[in-house]
Enzyme design. Structure first.
Site, mmCIF file in Angstrom:
data_model
loop_
_atom_site.group_PDB
_atom_site.id
_atom_site.type_symbol
_atom_site.label_atom_id
_atom_site.label_comp_id
_atom_site.label_asym_id
_atom_site.label_seq_id
_atom_site.Cartn_x
_atom_site.Cartn_y
_atom_site.Cartn_z
ATOM 1 N N LYS A 116 0.830 -1.213 0.000
ATOM 2 C CA LYS A 116 0.000 0.000 0.000
ATOM 3 C C LYS A 116 0.863 1.261 0.000
ATOM 4 C CE LYS A 116 -4.436 -1.637 1.452
ATOM 5 N NZ LYS A 116 -5.591 -1.523 2.324
ATOM 6 N N LYS A 198 -4.021 -10.164 -6.902
ATOM 7 C CA LYS A 198 -5.328 -10.539 -6.352
ATOM 8 C C LYS A 198 -6.407 -9.574 -6.864
ATOM 9 C CE LYS A 198 -5.790 -7.778 -2.251
ATOM 10 N NZ LYS A 198 -6.370 -7.519 -0.993
ATOM 11 N N LYS A 201 -10.919 -4.758 -4.595
ATOM 12 C CA LYS A 201 -12.138 -3.944 -4.728
ATOM 13 C C LYS A 201 -11.833 -2.473 -4.985
ATOM 14 C CE LYS A 201 -13.007 -4.132 0.321
ATOM 15 N NZ LYS A 201 -11.812 -3.504 0.837
#
Ligand code: TYM
Length: 338
Positions: A116, A198, A201
């Site tokens: 992140k 992955k 969302k």
């Protein structure tokens, strides 16, 4: 601690982006199947979302929408407690305390932080760094025994267990040591266009995921575009990540093992298989979307469920927090000991 002799199960999703079939397969589907057997708490963890900049009104709307999607996916508010994290301030208080029992070295090893920090390099804030400790607080406040999660949260659960053991060793048993529940299949659904990553969302390109609320025509288009590999066999294989991922999705939604699907589709080409997969996804999402449409039209009802959930959760959280405050030596409020 067990309530009604049932073990305590707790999980949550951060309201960012759009809930995807990755979240459904890795989390929501298991939640609704497990809720009859456990004493469950399901949280919309909005405090986690603000580690990345959010528009306030979008965050508020999305938190309510995620709660409605929990309900639409089968979470029963009569059976389980559903609430919004920021409505229970105990999470912030325990997170602060646990920060003081977490080593910087442990946080430095968190792979999600590293990812992140790279993705949001213009805003690497302290919240992003200590986010796994807030997750530990979410879990430990409610003495959870079992935490259903996807594979990407495994490291955070391990950290939670370490923090809880450290605290218990210093002050006596205060926290239940939680176990992760990571189902073998579907714990890591991959991106449609880049199956090495992955399904996320918050992905900026919505063609990488199927959202729970995607219209049938959108599902069909996205599955048609999904990356498959060279060759034409419908077989799961470590070198064929695209088709393997699509087979995993098919298997998780239908309950049919991958080996059987390979047999079933042995004479089919990629286009034919994708068409059937898209239909399966559309039929899985249809009842969820129908329930969602009804629910989101009745915000009062959702807010009532969330208020009741926050009240029940607060009561439990306060019990743990009271014990924690006492053990570490905080002075109790006079009004509370009279
Ligand atoms: P979050 O919001 O990223 O994801 C919610 C849940 O969905 C799972 N998941 C997936 N499973 C399979 N394939 C995928 N592609 C996929 N993407 C996401 C995640 O593993 C997760 O179970 N920190 C957590 C939220 C959290 C939490 C908690 C979870 C906060 N406090 C306490 C459990 C207990 C997170 O960011 O998940």
């Amino acid at each position: 601690m067990k309530i009604n002799n049932k073990k305590i199960l707790l999980s949550g999703v951060a309201p960012t982006g759009n809930l995807t079939i990755g979240n459904y397969i890795g989390a929501l589907k298991n939640w609704s199947q497990m809720q009859a057997h456990y004493d469950c708490l399901f949280i919309v963890v909005d405090m986690h979302s603000i580690t990345v900049r959010q528009d306030p009104s979008t965050l508020r709307e999305r938190s309510i929408s995620f709660a409605a999607q929990y309900l639409a996916s089968g979470i029963d508010p009569e059976q389980s407690i559903i609430f919004i994290q920021s409505n229970v301030p105990a999470h912030a208080e325990l997170a602060w305390i646990l920060n003081c029992f977490t080593n910087v070295g442990e946080l430095n090893r968190m792979t999600q932080f590293k990812d992140k920090a790279r993705k949001y390099s213009s805003n690497v804030n302290a919240g992003l760094y200590v986010y796994p400790v807030l997750m530990a607080a979410d879990i430990l406040l409610y003495q959870a025994n079992i935490v259903p999660i996807g594979d990407d949260q495994r490291q955070h659960l391990e950290l939670t267990r370490n923090i809880a053991s450290r605290f218990n060793n210093l002050y006596g048993k205060v926290f239940q040591i939680p176990e992760a529940y990571i189902s073998r299949a579907g714990a890591r659904i991959m991106s449609l266009l880049n199956p090495e990553r992955k399904m996320d969302k918050s992905d900026l390109n919505s063609n990488n995921y199927i959202a729970l609320l995607d219209e049938p025509s959108v599902v069909l288009k996205k599955i048609r575009q999904a990356v498959t590999d060279s060759g034409r066999e419908i077989k799961a294989n470590k070198t064929k990540l695209g088709i393997s991922n699509l087979l995993t999705i098919y298997s998780c939604l239908s309950g049919i093992p991958i080996a059987k699907l390979e047999e079933q589709f042995k004479d089919e080409n990629y286009a034919g298989f994708k068409k059937e997969l898209a239909e399966l996804i559309i039929e899985t999402l249809r009842p969820i979307q129908n329930r969602y449409k009804k629910l989101i039209g009745d915000k009062e009802y959702i807010l009532t469920i969330l208020k009741q959930g926050a009240e029940k959760a607060s009561e439990r959280a306060e019990r743990t927090l009271k014990e924690v405050r006492e053990r570490i030596g905080f002075v109790p409020l006079i009004t509370k000991i009279q």
